[in-house]
Design an enzyme around this catalytic site. Structure first.
Site, PDB file in Angstrom:
ATOM      1  N   GLU A 174      36.136  63.627  24.478  1.00 53.97           N
ATOM      2  CA  GLU A 174      35.030  63.160  23.635  1.00 53.97           C
ATOM      3  C   GLU A 174      34.279  64.308  22.967  1.00 53.97           C
ATOM      4  O   GLU A 174      34.541  64.648  21.823  1.00 53.97           O
ATOM      5  CB  GLU A 174      34.105  62.314  24.505  1.00 53.97           C
ATOM      6  CG  GLU A 174      33.346  61.276  23.738  1.00 53.97           C
ATOM      7  CD  GLU A 174      32.389  60.514  24.658  1.00 53.97           C
ATOM      8  OE1 GLU A 174      32.735  60.273  25.818  1.00 53.97           O
ATOM      9  OE2 GLU A 174      31.285  60.202  24.188  1.00 53.97           O
ATOM     10  N   ILE A 209      17.012  59.355  36.878  1.00 53.61           N
ATOM     11  CA  ILE A 209      17.294  58.776  35.556  1.00 53.61           C
ATOM     12  C   ILE A 209      16.352  57.600  35.282  1.00 53.61           C
ATOM     13  O   ILE A 209      15.765  57.495  34.206  1.00 53.61           O
ATOM     14  CB  ILE A 209      18.781  58.344  35.453  1.00 53.61           C
ATOM     15  CG1 ILE A 209      19.682  59.582  35.547  1.00 53.61           C
ATOM     16  CG2 ILE A 209      19.043  57.575  34.163  1.00 53.61           C
ATOM     17  CD1 ILE A 209      21.177  59.291  35.556  1.00 53.61           C
ATOM     18  N   VAL A 268      25.832  56.889  39.698  1.00 54.54           N
ATOM     19  CA  VAL A 268      26.964  57.373  38.898  1.00 54.54           C
ATOM     20  C   VAL A 268      28.269  57.014  39.587  1.00 54.54           C
ATOM     21  O   VAL A 268      28.391  57.126  40.806  1.00 54.54           O
ATOM     22  CB  VAL A 268      26.850  58.912  38.762  1.00 54.54           C
ATOM     23  CG1 VAL A 268      28.098  59.525  38.157  1.00 54.54           C
ATOM     24  CG2 VAL A 268      25.624  59.292  37.935  1.00 54.54           C
ATOM     25  N   HIS A 284      -1.433  85.479  38.797  1.00 51.86           N
ATOM     26  CA  HIS A 284      -2.553  84.569  38.594  1.00 51.86           C
ATOM     27  C   HIS A 284      -2.941  84.557  37.117  1.00 51.86           C
ATOM     28  O   HIS A 284      -2.971  85.612  36.509  1.00 51.86           O
ATOM     29  CB  HIS A 284      -3.759  85.056  39.399  1.00 51.86           C
ATOM     30  CG  HIS A 284      -4.990  84.228  39.169  1.00 51.86           C
ATOM     31  ND1 HIS A 284      -5.126  82.963  39.704  1.00 51.86           N
ATOM     32  CD2 HIS A 284      -6.108  84.470  38.442  1.00 51.86           C
ATOM     33  CE1 HIS A 284      -6.314  82.475  39.335  1.00 51.86           C
ATOM     34  NE2 HIS A 284      -6.920  83.365  38.565  1.00 51.86           N
ATOM     35  N   GLY A 331      30.249  67.691  27.823  1.00 50.43           N
ATOM     36  CA  GLY A 331      30.224  66.564  28.760  1.00 50.43           C
ATOM     37  C   GLY A 331      28.953  65.742  28.698  1.00 50.43           C
ATOM     38  O   GLY A 331      28.220  65.735  27.706  1.00 50.43           O
ATOM     39  N   ILE A 332      28.698  65.031  29.800  1.00 51.47           N
ATOM     40  CA  ILE A 332      27.537  64.150  29.880  1.00 51.47           C
ATOM     41  C   ILE A 332      26.260  64.979  29.799  1.00 51.47           C
ATOM     42  O   ILE A 332      25.327  64.647  29.062  1.00 51.47           O
ATOM     43  CB  ILE A 332      27.566  63.338  31.204  1.00 51.47           C
ATOM     44  CG1 ILE A 332      28.737  62.366  31.200  1.00 51.47           C
ATOM     45  CG2 ILE A 332      26.243  62.593  31.431  1.00 51.47           C
ATOM     46  CD1 ILE A 332      28.770  61.387  30.052  1.00 51.47           C
TER      47      ILE A 332
HETATM   48  C1  LIG Z   1      20.642  60.417  31.785  1.00 46.94           C
HETATM   49  C2  LIG Z   1      21.068  61.561  32.657  1.00 46.94           C
HETATM   50  C3  LIG Z   1      20.218  62.615  32.868  1.00 46.94           C
HETATM   51  C4  LIG Z   1      20.603  63.683  33.676  1.00 46.94           C
HETATM   52  N1  LIG Z   1      19.738  64.712  33.872  1.00 46.94           N
HETATM   53  C5  LIG Z   1      20.112  65.748  34.656  1.00 46.94           C
HETATM   54  C6  LIG Z   1      19.254  66.843  34.847  1.00 46.94           C
HETATM   55  O1  LIG Z   1      18.151  66.896  34.308  1.00 46.94           O
HETATM   56  N2  LIG Z   1      19.681  67.868  35.629  1.00 46.94           N
HETATM   57  C7  LIG Z   1      20.911  67.848  36.241  1.00 46.94           C
HETATM   58  O2  LIG Z   1      21.248  68.796  36.954  1.00 46.94           O
HETATM   59  N3  LIG Z   1      21.740  66.820  36.083  1.00 46.94           N
HETATM   60  C8  LIG Z   1      21.376  65.767  35.298  1.00 46.94           C
HETATM   61  N4  LIG Z   1      22.245  64.735  35.117  1.00 46.94           N
HETATM   62  C9  LIG Z   1      23.552  64.775  35.797  1.00 46.94           C
HETATM   63  C10 LIG Z   1      24.545  65.668  35.037  1.00 46.94           C
HETATM   64  O3  LIG Z   1      24.633  65.248  33.699  1.00 46.94           O
HETATM   65  C11 LIG Z   1      25.894  65.616  35.700  1.00 46.94           C
HETATM   66  O4  LIG Z   1      25.766  65.922  37.061  1.00 46.94           O
HETATM   67  C12 LIG Z   1      26.851  66.609  35.070  1.00 46.94           C
HETATM   68  O5  LIG Z   1      27.016  66.339  33.708  1.00 46.94           O
HETATM   69  C13 LIG Z   1      28.198  66.575  35.778  1.00 46.94           C
HETATM   70  O6  LIG Z   1      29.021  67.504  35.195  1.00 46.94           O
HETATM   71  P1  LIG Z   1      30.605  67.357  35.220  1.00 46.94           P
HETATM   72  O7  LIG Z   1      31.138  68.588  34.573  1.00 46.94           O
HETATM   73  O8  LIG Z   1      31.056  67.009  36.572  1.00 46.94           O
HETATM   74  O9  LIG Z   1      30.949  66.079  34.336  1.00 46.94           O
HETATM   75  P2  LIG Z   1      30.454  65.503  32.964  1.00 46.94           P
HETATM   76  O10 LIG Z   1      29.287  66.194  32.414  1.00 46.94           O
HETATM   77  O11 LIG Z   1      30.397  64.031  33.164  1.00 46.94           O
HETATM   78  O12 LIG Z   1      31.656  65.843  32.004  1.00 46.94           O
HETATM   79  C14 LIG Z   1      32.921  65.307  32.175  1.00 46.94           C
HETATM   80  C15 LIG Z   1      33.666  65.449  30.866  1.00 46.94           C
HETATM   81  O13 LIG Z   1      35.023  65.109  31.084  1.00 46.94           O
HETATM   82  C16 LIG Z   1      35.501  64.352  29.991  1.00 46.94           C
HETATM   83  N5  LIG Z   1      36.639  63.583  30.488  1.00 46.94           N
HETATM   84  C17 LIG Z   1      36.633  62.626  31.452  1.00 46.94           C
HETATM   85  N6  LIG Z   1      37.887  62.215  31.692  1.00 46.94           N
HETATM   86  C18 LIG Z   1      38.692  62.922  30.871  1.00 46.94           C
HETATM   87  C19 LIG Z   1      40.092  62.959  30.651  1.00 46.94           C
HETATM   88  N7  LIG Z   1      40.920  62.193  31.361  1.00 46.94           N
HETATM   89  N8  LIG Z   1      40.577  63.793  29.708  1.00 46.94           N
HETATM   90  C20 LIG Z   1      39.756  64.590  29.007  1.00 46.94           C
HETATM   91  N9  LIG Z   1      38.426  64.614  29.170  1.00 46.94           N
HETATM   92  C21 LIG Z   1      37.908  63.801  30.102  1.00 46.94           C
HETATM   93  C22 LIG Z   1      34.309  63.510  29.593  1.00 46.94           C
HETATM   94  O14 LIG Z   1      34.430  63.066  28.258  1.00 46.94           O
HETATM   95  C23 LIG Z   1      33.170  64.500  29.778  1.00 46.94           C
HETATM   96  O15 LIG Z   1      32.956  65.234  28.591  1.00 46.94           O
HETATM   97  C24 LIG Z   1      21.883  63.669  34.294  1.00 46.94           C
HETATM   98  C25 LIG Z   1      22.758  62.614  34.077  1.00 46.94           C
HETATM   99  C26 LIG Z   1      22.358  61.574  33.263  1.00 46.94           C
HETATM  100  C27 LIG Z   1      23.319  60.443  33.043  1.00 46.94           C
END
Ligand SMILES: Cc1cc2nc3c(=O)[nH]c(=O)nc-3n(C[C@H](O)[C@H](O)[C@H](O)COP(=O)(O)OP(=O)(O)OC[C@H]3O[C@@H](n4cnc5c(N)ncnc54)[C@H](O)[C@@H]3O)c2cc1C
Length: 467
Positions: free
Chosen positions: A34, A181, A268, A446, A38-39
């Site tokens: 995408e 969230i 999640v 301070h 990531g997210i």
């Molecule tokens: C609304 C919200 C707010 C948040 N706020 C915080 C915060 O303030 N601080 C914090 O520490 N965490 C926060 N988080 C949590 C944080 O976003 C996640 O813990 C973090 O993004 C996880 O990282 P990751 O690399 O494991 O996966 P992700 O960020 O989920 O990335 C996974 C990536 O893999 C890709 N993907 C999946 N499957 C495939 C595939 N088969 N082939 C190719 N690509 C693929 C997806 O498209 C995505 O881009 C928040 C989450 C949400 C939903």
């Protein structure tokens, strides 16, 4: 093999792992279906913080008079959402730049394990390519968890993605779940004038936090005008009318709530489906990929990190797991001098960015007592902080927990203005196995909110100056 390392997914787990791998001389490719980042960068940490900043600016304008300034304004919901998307896009482009800088091949498409060392990538045009590499790191992240009673239709029953880009500001919203969230969105919408009801199944909001934090947050959310229903469960939702009608089982009976939309923020679910785990025999348990302390799965050459493995679903956790995983691979390939240290999941800070902010790490008071510690607890109210008073944000407190016997720093739990910026002190202190003595002998500037950590420790040891 074309690559030493193939990373599937470019969130804070995947893209950080890829950069570290490249730094260590491993030829690396990253596969993303995408958007790079990531997210976290596109639909999580960053865009939500941009929305929350708009809410804070609006709150400040509404209270400008308190600061001797005449100002007024109304929120432009479309512009707020547009700004948030702009910030996310900029961050995603930043990751694109970092991939190029580190000579990492970016392959856009859906990655599926075909065999050990083989990932098939299906592009948006439907064409498939086989990418080969010695080590494959799965970093596929997670998505909004769906409850059977709260099937998301993306319009009336929504998840966090839709909540970030609603076409117009809802007049009312029911938020199910009061984790980070849920309360961040609750605070955001309430600040802009939406009527917000938060429904939490457990007896208190932000249930993973120290009980005192939950109490203080609930008090503040209610003061802001948010309706908070704890020990309550949404059992069904009727979407046949204009908005939603939610049936709620409460501690004392039943209630019907009506709103324009319902946001389901109940956790999640890991993205582990359709990525070939069964094909190569990768073990999963309770919806997550099973890994060891270096993120190896049971299949040689296949690793997993981030939200798709057990552990706190946080961006900084995903990134650290990625670094450890890659350094261990490089160690095995004789490209890194030592085996990395395993991550201490007991020393991971967690932050929530509503107002007042929450930041915590280590044992809660209850957990410390349950673990058998005799504790020394100090609590310093921000109403006694000069910086908090100057800023006009005196809500909240800093609470520290020490082991009475050896002075070990067991935990810190804070709620208030800018506290997310000062939790790292405790993380480093705990890592260095510091006692209260070293902290009290370190100068805190301070006036800062950070002084309140020292003040709270003084309270714990009966040496309070400012109380
Ligand atoms: C609304 C919200 C707010 C948040 N706020 C915080 C915060 O303030 N601080 C914090 O520490 N965490 C926060 N988080 C949590 C944080 O976003 C996640 O813990 C973090 O993004 C996880 O990282 P990751 O690399 O494991 O996966 P992700 O960020 O989920 O990335 C996974 C990536 O893999 C890709 N993907 C999946 N499957 C495939 C595939 N088969 N082939 C190719 N690509 C693929 C997806 O498209 C995505 O881009 C928040 C989450 C949400 C939903």
């Amino acid at each position: 093999m074309a690559y030493d390392v193939i990373v599937v997914g470019s969130g804070p787990g995947g893209y950080v792992a890829a950069i570290r791998a490249s730094q260590l001389g491993l030829k690396t490719a990253i596969i993303e279906k995408e958007s790079l980042g990531g997210i976290c960068l596109n639909w999580g940490c960053i865009p939500t913080k941009a929305l929350l900043k708009s809410a804070q600016v609006f709150n400040d304008i509404q209270h400008a008079k308190d600061y001797g300034i005449e100002a007024s304004g109304t929120p432009d919901f479309g512009a707020i959402v547009k700004r948030s998307r702009g910030v996310a896009d900029k961050m995603s482009k930043g990751v694109q730049f970092l991939m190029k800088k580190n000579k990492i091949d970016v392959i856009m498409g859906f990655g599926t394990l075909k065999a050990k060392g083989q990932v098939e990538v299906k592009g948006t045009d439907g064409k498939t390519t086989l990418v080969e590499g010695k080590h494959v790191i799965l970093a596929t992240g997670g998505r909004s968890r769906e409850l059977p009673a709260l099937k998301q239709d993306g319009k009336k029953i929504i998840g966090y993605r839709e909540a970030m880009v609603l076409p117009q500001q809802p007049k009312s919203i029911i938020v199910v779940g009061s984790g980070a969230i849920g309360v961040e969105f609750g605070y955001f919408y309430n600040s802009l004038g939406t009527k917000v009801t938060i429904v939490e199944f457990l007896p208190r909001v932000v249930p993973v936090e120290d009980e005192d934090i939950s109490k203080e947050l609930e008090k503040n959310l209610k003061k802001q005008g948010i309706t908070v229903m704890t020990s309550s469960e949404v059992t069904s939702v009727d979407t046949s009318g204009n908005g939603v009608k939610a049936k709620v089982k409460t501690a004392t009976g039943e209630a019907i709530l009506e709103a324009d939309v319902l946001l389901s923020a109940v956790g999640v679910a890991a993205n582990i489906e359709g990525i070939g785990l069964e094909t190569v025999g990768v073990k999963t348990d309770k919806g997550k990929i099973v890994v060891d302390k270096f993120y190896k799965t049971n299949v040689d050459g296949v690793y997993a990190i981030g939200d798709c493995v057990p552990g706190q679903a946080l961006a900084h956790v995903a990134s650290k797991e990625g670094i450890i995983c890659v350094e261990n691979i490089a160690f095995g390939e004789k490209k890194y001098k030592h085996q990395p240290e395993a991550l201490d999941y007991g020393n991971v800070p967690g932050c929530t960015y509503c107002y007042p902010e929450i930041a915590s790490v280590g044992f809660t008071e209850k957990q410390a007592k349950e673990a058998g510690y005799e504790v020394k607890v100090g609590k310093f109210p921000l109403s006694a902080s000069g910086k908090a008073s100057a800023a006009g944000h005196t809500e909240g407190f800093v609470k520290v927990i020490f082991d009475a016997k050896y002075g070990e720093w067991l935990g810190t739990h804070m709620i208030g203005y800018n506290v997310t910026e000062i939790i790292a002190e405790t993380v480093v202190g705990r890592k260095l196995e510091t006692t209260y003595h070293e902290v009290l002998n370190s100068i805190h500037p301070h006036p800062t909110i950070s002084e309140s950590v020292k003040d709270a420790i003084e309270v714990a040891y009966g040496e309070a100056i400012h109380l």
